[in-house]
Design an enzyme around this catalytic site. Structure first.
Site, PDB file in Angstrom:
ATOM      1  CG  HIS A  61       5.945  -2.461   2.664  1.00 58.33           C
ATOM      2  ND1 HIS A  61       6.499  -1.862   1.568  1.00 58.33           N
ATOM      3  CD2 HIS A  61       5.155  -3.463   2.184  1.00 58.33           C
ATOM      4  CE1 HIS A  61       6.074  -2.467   0.458  1.00 58.33           C
ATOM      5  NE2 HIS A  61       5.250  -3.442   0.821  1.00 58.33           N
ATOM      6  CB  SER A 107      -0.378  -5.880  -7.532  1.00 58.41           C
ATOM      7  OG  SER A 107      -0.700  -7.116  -6.939  1.00 58.41           O
ATOM      8  NE  ARG A 155       5.842  -1.653  -3.832  1.00 58.53           N
ATOM      9  CZ  ARG A 155       5.511  -2.928  -3.643  1.00 58.53           C
ATOM     10  NH1 ARG A 155       4.286  -3.333  -3.936  1.00 58.53           N
ATOM     11  NH2 ARG A 155       6.390  -3.790  -3.171  1.00 58.53           N
ATOM     12  CG  HIS A 214      10.012  -6.262   0.222  1.00 62.70           C
ATOM     13  ND1 HIS A 214       9.425  -5.827   1.391  1.00 62.70           N
ATOM     14  CD2 HIS A 214       8.995  -6.384  -0.674  1.00 62.70           C
ATOM     15  CE1 HIS A 214       8.114  -5.700   1.212  1.00 62.70           C
ATOM     16  NE2 HIS A 214       7.834  -6.022  -0.033  1.00 62.70           N
ATOM     17  CG  ASP A 281       5.243  -7.586   2.866  1.00 57.22           C
ATOM     18  OD1 ASP A 281       4.616  -6.708   2.236  1.00 57.22           O
ATOM     19  OD2 ASP A 281       5.554  -8.687   2.362  1.00 57.22           O
TER      20      ASP A 281
END
Length: 337
Positions: A61, A107, A155, A214, A281
């Site tokens: 990720h 995003s 996603r 997560h 992340d």
């Protein structure tokens, strides 16, 4: 105040998109942010990795944010990250002794996956796979091209979109499933535990793998008995879902070692070590609204030490064989390495 449609649009940019119509035509709009594309992002590995990372290990990720003049951000984004390029990501990979990586569409690009695809291209097919965001305008030919480029999932980001109603979430999931039906892809979901619990039976029956981001949205302070976590464990135990033990700082504010996250991680691993993957992340974008900072102002990344965070995996999974499954075997199966 952001409307529900706008909220869905923002979430879709991170993965909600497969939901026909929710993103409209906002995939590629937006102007460039400030910042120098020629300056390398500062290293996020300040603590050396303290265990033997096995060959073929995968960080499952990460995101990339290349030069915004070449890859413009979406005009409806909630924040603007600083530049973090494929070269910066490769430096992270080397510092963490990782051989593989999964780039997840963030995003800030909406359904315009070009930045993610370019990052994958730069790192090459032996190292990189990706997770995309798609909308109703994404046709079969584009999906085929994405697969050829290394995309292996989409996603659905319910959490960022503020989707808390199970009925609405169920409709969005159904639309997502329909868009990728018949493809060897998975459905990556970021949602709170209460939604996962409400949709457990539907998630268990999906015809493709499900991956929860997560820690499946669990909060470390509430422990393993928190509502909904048992449903996640049930799905993992039955082999119906994967969980990314990623973004520990999203599950806990107890930096730098997040001690109460350990109980969540160990419970997930004990439920089914064949369904756990790890992710950094990186580069740790901070999308939380800050007073006086607009959506087009550059938001500094969260100050995470990726070496120290990776070392936590050795505490959660002390056995080298377990770590091999989490870092190598499971990602190879899930992402088709």
């Amino acid at each position: 105040m952001m409307s529900r449609r706008q909220g869905f649009q923002l979430a879709g940019a991170a993965g909600l998109a497969a939901m026909g119509g929710m993103l409209g035509g906002c995939a590629s709009g937006g102007g460039a942010a400030g910042g120098s594309s020629g300056t390398a992002a500062p290293s996020t590995v300040r603590t050396p990795v303290g265990f033997a990372v096995p060959p073929g290990a995968c960080d499952c990720h990460v995101h990339v944010f290349p030069d915004p003049t070449a890859f413009p951000f979406w005009s409806g984004r909630a924040y603007t990250p600083p530049v973090a390029t494929a070269d910066d990501l490769l430096a992270l990979q080397r510092a963490l002794h990782m051989d593989r990586v999964v780039i997840v569409q963030p995003s800030v690009y909406g359904t315009d996956n070009r930045a993610t695809l370019d990052g994958m291209r730069q790192l090459g097919p032996l190292r990189a796979r990706g997770v995309a965001v798609i909308g109703e305008q994404t046709g079969a030919a584009e999906l085929d091209a994405m697969h050829a480029a290394g995309i292996r999932g989409i996603r659905v980001n319910l959490e960022t979109g503020g989707v808390t109603d199970p009925a609405a979430a169920g409709r969005l999931l159904d639309a997502a499933v329909a868009r990728i039906q018949g493809r060897l892809w998975h459905l990556q979901i970021y949602a709170r535990l209460t939604l996962i619990e409400a949709l457990r039976a539907r998630l268990a029956a999906l015809p493709m793998p499900v991956v929860f981001d997560h820690f499946a949205g669990a909060q470390a302070a509430q422990g393993v008995e928190q509502p909904g976590f048992a449903s996640v464990l049930e799905l993992v135990r039955a082999g119906r879902a994967y969980v990314k033990v990623s973004g520990a700082y999203r599950a806990s504010s107890e930096a730098p070692d997040y001690p109460r996250v350990a109980a969540l991680a160990r419970a997930l691993i004990a439920a089914n070590p064949e369904r756990i993957v790890w992710g950094s992340d990186w580069p740790h974008p901070d999308s939380v609204p800050v007073a006086g900072r607009g959506a087009t102002d550059i938001a500094p990344p969260m100050p995470i030490d990726d070496g120290r965070v990776l070392n936590l995996l050795a505490e959660w999974a002390p056995d080298a064989g377990l770590r091999h499954r989490i870092l190598v075997d499971n990602p190879a199966r899930l992402y088709d390495f």
